[in-house]
Scaffold this motif. Structure first.
Motif, PDB file in Angstrom:
ATOM      1  N   GLY A 100       0.822  -1.208   0.000  1.00 16.27           N
ATOM      2  CA  GLY A 100       0.000   0.000   0.000  1.00 16.27           C
ATOM      3  C   GLY A 100       0.852   1.253   0.000  1.00 16.27           C
ATOM      4  N   GLY A 101       0.204   2.396  -0.119  1.00 14.90           N
ATOM      5  CA  GLY A 101       0.868   3.684   0.009  1.00 14.90           C
ATOM      6  C   GLY A 101       2.002   3.894  -0.970  1.00 14.90           C
ATOM      7  N   LEU A 102       3.121   4.433  -0.462  1.00 12.30           N
ATOM      8  CA  LEU A 102       4.273   4.724  -1.305  1.00 12.30           C
ATOM      9  C   LEU A 102       4.858   3.464  -1.911  1.00 12.30           C
ATOM     10  CD1 LEU A 102       6.151   7.386   0.853  1.00 12.30           C
ATOM     11  CD2 LEU A 102       4.773   7.798  -1.182  1.00 12.30           C
ATOM     12  N   GLY A 103       4.841   2.347  -1.170  1.00 16.56           N
ATOM     13  CA  GLY A 103       5.390   1.109  -1.692  1.00 16.56           C
ATOM     14  C   GLY A 103       4.619   0.602  -2.894  1.00 16.56           C
ATOM     15  N   LEU A 104       3.301   0.649  -2.796  1.00 14.29           N
ATOM     16  CA  LEU A 104       2.462   0.235  -3.916  1.00 14.29           C
ATOM     17  C   LEU A 104       2.686   1.144  -5.113  1.00 14.29           C
ATOM     18  CD1 LEU A 104       0.178  -1.328  -5.280  1.00 14.29           C
ATOM     19  CD2 LEU A 104      -1.458   0.065  -3.994  1.00 14.29           C
ATOM     20  N   ALA A 105       2.737   2.452  -4.890  1.00 11.85           N
ATOM     21  CA  ALA A 105       2.967   3.398  -5.984  1.00 11.85           C
ATOM     22  C   ALA A 105       4.338   3.184  -6.614  1.00 11.85           C
ATOM     23  CB  ALA A 105       2.844   4.834  -5.474  1.00 11.85           C
ATOM     24  N   GLU A 114      -2.222 -11.592   1.672  1.00  6.11           N
ATOM     25  CA  GLU A 114      -3.527 -11.168   1.180  1.00  6.11           C
ATOM     26  C   GLU A 114      -3.476  -9.728   0.670  1.00  6.11           C
ATOM     27  OE1 GLU A 114      -8.155 -10.686   2.768  1.00  6.11           O
ATOM     28  OE2 GLU A 114      -6.610 -11.549   4.071  1.00  6.11           O
ATOM     29  N   ARG A 115      -2.843  -8.853   1.432  1.00  6.69           N
ATOM     30  CA  ARG A 115      -2.732  -7.456   1.002  1.00  6.69           C
ATOM     31  C   ARG A 115      -1.843  -7.326  -0.233  1.00  6.69           C
ATOM     32  NH1 ARG A 115      -1.134  -3.063   4.935  1.00  6.69           N
ATOM     33  NH2 ARG A 115      -1.944  -1.848   3.175  1.00  6.69           N
ATOM     34  N   LEU A 116      -0.825  -8.162  -0.343  1.00  9.34           N
ATOM     35  CA  LEU A 116       0.017  -8.131  -1.529  1.00  9.34           C
ATOM     36  C   LEU A 116      -0.774  -8.550  -2.764  1.00  9.34           C
ATOM     37  CD1 LEU A 116       3.318  -9.628  -0.080  1.00  9.34           C
ATOM     38  CD2 LEU A 116       2.955  -7.263  -0.806  1.00  9.34           C
ATOM     39  N   HIS A 117      -1.674  -9.534  -2.591  1.00  8.19           N
ATOM     40  CA  HIS A 117      -2.533  -9.929  -3.705  1.00  8.19           C
ATOM     41  C   HIS A 117      -3.419  -8.757  -4.147  1.00  8.19           C
ATOM     42  CE1 HIS A 117      -2.198 -14.471  -2.592  1.00  8.19           C
ATOM     43  NE2 HIS A 117      -1.190 -14.044  -3.318  1.00  8.19           N
ATOM     44  N   GLU A 118      -3.909  -7.992  -3.182  1.00  3.97           N
ATOM     45  CA  GLU A 118      -4.708  -6.811  -3.519  1.00  3.97           C
ATOM     46  C   GLU A 118      -3.860  -5.798  -4.287  1.00  3.97           C
ATOM     47  OE1 GLU A 118      -6.247  -5.261   0.092  1.00  3.97           O
ATOM     48  OE2 GLU A 118      -7.502  -7.009   0.524  1.00  3.97           O
ATOM     49  N   ARG A 146       0.211  11.784   0.604  1.00  4.37           N
ATOM     50  CA  ARG A 146      -1.045  11.372   1.230  1.00  4.37           C
ATOM     51  C   ARG A 146      -1.210   9.855   1.079  1.00  4.37           C
ATOM     52  NH1 ARG A 146      -6.121  13.874   2.386  1.00  4.37           N
ATOM     53  NH2 ARG A 146      -7.181  12.431   3.792  1.00  4.37           N
ATOM     54  N   THR A 147      -1.105   9.150   2.190  1.00  2.00           N
ATOM     55  CA  THR A 147      -1.282   7.705   2.201  1.00  2.00           C
ATOM     56  C   THR A 147      -2.179   7.314   3.368  1.00  2.00           C
ATOM     57  OG1 THR A 147       0.637   7.288   3.642  1.00  2.00           O
ATOM     58  CG2 THR A 147       1.049   7.389   1.267  1.00  2.00           C
ATOM     59  N   ALA A 148      -2.687   6.090   3.327  1.00  2.00           N
ATOM     60  CA  ALA A 148      -3.525   5.603   4.423  1.00  2.00           C
ATOM     61  C   ALA A 148      -2.737   5.554   5.724  1.00  2.00           C
ATOM     62  CB  ALA A 148      -4.075   4.219   4.082  1.00  2.00           C
ATOM     63  N   GLY A 149      -1.445   5.222   5.624  1.00  2.00           N
ATOM     64  CA  GLY A 149      -0.607   5.177   6.816  1.00  2.00           C
ATOM     65  C   GLY A 149      -0.470   6.531   7.481  1.00  2.00           C
TER      66      GLY A 149
END
Length: 348
Positions: free
Chosen positions: A83-88, A108-112, A266-269
């Protein structure tokens, strides 16, 4: 192409000290004197330079984007990629053709994350595996498995991060932010150094490190009243110092190292950790993609940037503002010895 692997989670020589002043190094297009003056003003104002205003202005003179297929056929690792910066970051690298190895605590989150990336980049080559970067045993196992499958890596991006509300410890008894931001990345870097020969190691730090000095001792934050924000910032300072030291130790293998700060993204974290800050600064915060820009650029640009520097918005930045929080050579060496003793690498 998406593949998934699960690893159990119990699972040249640049002188770093010289990088503390204002960096004169420039890549790509050389800005004019007025542009350099404006860049300096953005950096020193903090609010303008670290918000979305910074890249909106600096893109007028910053270095060119990497070629569309800059990373085709190359393998890169991104921790904290769910998620966040890592996902971007993972999405940006995948868009440039890389085989991206997404690492996080939750499969599971990595699959998302995979689904999010492939929705925009259907041909993305993604490989997910679960590993808690703060668990040194998990890091050992994960690195051994990866090296067995991928003998050559182009880049390793240390992005995994957290800000705990109270002091917590890992399976090895280390304070959680220290283990996740410092010890785990150090162990991972040296365990993967053979595969990274000629490659790049990137450390996503934080502008928050400017407000903290390098601890003289008590790296585990066992003394005094614990603050998650302070724990986060001081381990981010440790990351910057450590990255300078990695650059020196890994230069013989042609590995280039950079620490960077992504600005205010701006991230969820961030929403969860600092809701008051988000409420005030929300309209000025960068998108996750904006925060990931320099990480993607450092990983993919064909230009060979100098190792051991600290970056923001595609240019080197100072690691201190004037004399504030300058650490001694002795303090830097003590940190190196502590980290080496706790992880066992590099061997003496």
């Amino acid at each position: 192409m998406v593949t998934t692997r699960h690893t159990p989670s119990s699972c040249t020589g640049h002188d770093g000290r010289a990088a503390r002043g204002r960096g004169a190094y420039r890549v790509g297009m050389t800005p004019s004197r007025p542009a350099e003056a404006l860049d300096w003003l953005l950096d020193k104002s903090v609010v303008l330079g670290w918000s979305k205003v910074g890249p909106a202005v600096r893109r007028l003179w910053w270095p060119a984007d990497p070629p569309p297929d800059a990373l085709r056929g190359k393998h890169v690792v991104v921790t904290g990629a769910s998620g966040g910066l890592g996902l971007a970051t993972a999405a940006g690298l995948a868009a440039l053709g890389a085989d991206v190895h997404l690492v996080g605590r939750s499969l599971e989150r990595l699959h998302e994350a995979e689904r999010t990336i492939t929705a925009e980049h259907p041909d993305a080559r993604l490989h997910s595996s679960a590993c808690d970067v703060g668990d040194l045993d998990a890091v050992e196992s994960w690195c051994a498995a990866l090296v067995g499958e991928v003998p050559s890596l182009h880049a390793l991006v240390h992005n995994a991060g957290l800000l705990p509300p109270e002091r917590r410890t890992t399976a090895q008894g280390h304070e959680l932010t220290l283990a996740t931001h410092v010890l785990g990345p150090h162990l991972m870097t040296f365990r993967l150094a053979g595969a990274l020969r000629g490659g790049r190691v990137l450390v996503v730090s934080s502008g928050g490190m400017y407000g903290q000095a390098l601890p003289e001792h008590d790296y585990e934050y066992a003394e005094g009243e614990y603050s998650g924000v302070k724990a986060y910032a001081r381990t981010k300072r440790m990351q910057v110092v450590l990255a300078e030291q990695w650059a020196q130790h890994l230069a013989a293998d042609g590995i280039h190292v950079a620490a960077l700060h992504p600005g205010w993204g701006r991230t969820a974290g961030l929403d969860e950790a600092l809701p008051g800050f988000v409420k005030v600064m929300g309209p000025l915060l960068r998108s996750a993609e904006g925060g990931a820009d320099t990480t993607v650029w450092l990983a993919a640009t064909p230009e060979q940037w100098p190792s051991g520097r600290f970056w923001q918005d595609r240019q080197p930045r100072p690691t201190h503002y004037g004399p504030l929080h300058q650490e001694s050579a002795e303090a830097r060496q003590r940190l190196w010895e502590f980290v080496r003793e706790q992880t066992g690498v590099p061997a003496v």
